[in-house]
Design a protein around this motif. Structure first.
Motif, short mmCIF file in Angstrom:
data_model
loop_
_atom_site.label_atom_id
_atom_site.label_comp_id
_atom_site.label_asym_id
_atom_site.label_seq_id
_atom_site.Cartn_x
_atom_site.Cartn_y
_atom_site.Cartn_z
N ARG A 216 0.95 -1.16 0.12
CA ARG A 216 -0.12 -0.12 -0.17
C ARG A 216 0.98 1.23 -0.07
O ARG A 216 0.48 2.49 0.05
CB ARG A 216 -0.91 -0.06 1.14
N ILE A 220 0.00 -0.57 -4.93
CA ILE A 220 -1.41 -0.74 -5.04
C ILE A 220 -1.80 -0.03 -6.39
O ILE A 220 -3.10 -0.20 -6.76
CB ILE A 220 -2.07 -0.65 -3.75
N SER A 221 -1.21 1.45 -6.68
CA SER A 221 -1.66 1.91 -7.62
C SER A 221 -1.81 1.25 -9.03
O SER A 221 -2.55 1.78 -9.92
CB SER A 221 -0.47 2.99 -8.16
N ALA A 223 -3.10 -1.82 -9.13
CA ALA A 223 -4.35 -2.75 -8.99
C ALA A 223 -5.56 -1.98 -10.03
O ALA A 223 -5.77 -0.95 -9.73
CB ALA A 223 -4.85 -2.75 -7.60
N ALA A 224 -6.36 -2.70 -10.40
CA ALA A 224 -7.50 -2.45 -11.23
C ALA A 224 -8.39 -3.60 -11.56
O ALA A 224 -7.97 -4.69 -11.70
CB ALA A 224 -7.09 -1.37 -12.67
N ASP A 242 -8.76 -3.36 1.02
CA ASP A 242 -8.15 -2.12 0.05
C ASP A 242 -8.00 -2.60 -1.27
O ASP A 242 -8.07 -1.76 -1.98
CB ASP A 242 -6.77 -1.96 0.65
N THR A 246 -10.13 -1.37 -5.27
CA THR A 246 -9.48 -0.96 -6.54
C THR A 246 -10.13 -1.61 -7.62
O THR A 246 -9.77 -1.51 -8.81
CB THR A 246 -8.17 -1.44 -6.46
#
Length: 309
Positions: A216, A220-221, A223-224, A242, A246
């Motif tokens: 995190r 995690i940016s 993740a989609a 979390d 996403t």
């Protein structure tokens, strides 16, 4: 069927054989209290990472893991353990040669005719776990099973988990995934790194790996929706939620199909050991390759052993 599939499926038996070897090879492996360095290249380095963290957590002594090429010259250790399937990898053989006569070295190899055996103080050969495949699976995990058995871990229970993992449905259809990130904590960080490597090697796939608590802090940016986060071992609080926010899929042994199968098959024992979960990730990587029209037995740009000129 790719021969890597057969090698993946053979891991429960290989791990049981490694457990049987543990007592006979105890004198060749690190003793409690020794300060130990463990080295390897690629997959073997990730197994070294897993063992080093698990040995320290077991209170057996300081243990560091290095790529063979990055071993810190001049640092004091009581023993060096090298993990190398072929025993011909240049970085490993050069390091063993350089350390000869300076400290005890133990090499874990698949090939009993390996040149690394002659360079080490002691050797543990596991020809039953040697592989035809370029993409390593059973040798590396069997080496880790041997080392875990030496630490006192219950490898019989681990092999029972593995029996389920080689047969259970994959937790997610790889054809619908465009990217995967593997996570671990403690000793399973090495397993996460290995799972990501399998996806890159077998399927030329975008795969990353991180310590779960660090995920995190930036990764995690990525993740989609259409992407996957797969975690091994202990889960940080709030992580599944979390990831869900996403839109990415999330896989962990608490929720995937092995739990249901193992719960009925082994009297409800809490599943699954993270090494058995790694088997699912190996199978996922092979299925990824197949879904992309690739041959997992012939990964591009790779050979079975890296021998540098």
């Amino acid at each position: 069927m790719a021969y890597v599939d057969a090698e993946i499926a053979s891991q429960p038996d290989c791990w049981r054989e490694a457990a049987r070897m543990a007592a006979d090879t105890a004198d060749q492996l690190p003793r409690p209290g020794e300060r130990v360095a463990v080295v390897g290249c690629g997959t073997s380095w990730f197994m070294a990472m897993a063992y080093a963290a698990r040995r320290e957590a077991a209170g057996q002594g300081e243990t560091d893991a290095f790529q063979a090429s990055e071993f810190p010259a001049g640092r004091r250790y009581d023993r060096l353990v090298a993990i190398t399937r072929s025993g011909t990898t240049t970085e490993v053989t050069e390091l063993l040669a350089a350390l000869r006569g300076q400290l005890p070295t133990t090499v874990l190899v698949g090939d009993p005719a390996s040149p690394a055996i002659d360079l080490a103080t002691a050797a543990v050969a596991m020809p039953f776990a040697d592989e035809r495949s370029v993409v390593q699976t059973r040798f590396a995990t069997t080496a880790l099973a041997l080392l875990r058995a030496h630490l006192g871990d219950n490898v019989a229970a681990l092999a029972a988990d593995a029996e389920v993992a080689v047969r259970a449905p994959l937790p997610i259809d790889p054809s619908g995934i465009e990217q995967v990130t593997f996570l671990g904590r403690g000793w399973t960080v090495g397993l996460a790194q290995e799972a990501a490597l399998k996806c890159r090697e077998a399927a030329t796939f975008w795969a990353e790996a991180y310590p779960a608590m660090d995920y995190r802090h930036g990764p995690i940016s990525v993740a989609a929706p259409g992407r996957l986060v797969w975690a091994f071992g202990e889960l940080p609080e709030g992580l599944p939620e979390d990831v869900a926010a996403t839109g990415a899929a999330f896989v962990h042994s608490r929720t995937h199909g092995c739990r249901t199968v193992l719960g009925s098959w082994a009297a409800g024992r809490t599943p699954v050991d993270p090494m058995a979960d790694l088997i699912l990730a190996q199978r996922f990587a092979v299925a990824l390759a197949t879904s992309r029209g690739l041959d997992p037995d012939a990964p591009r740009h790779l050979s079975r052993s890296v021998v540098l000129a």
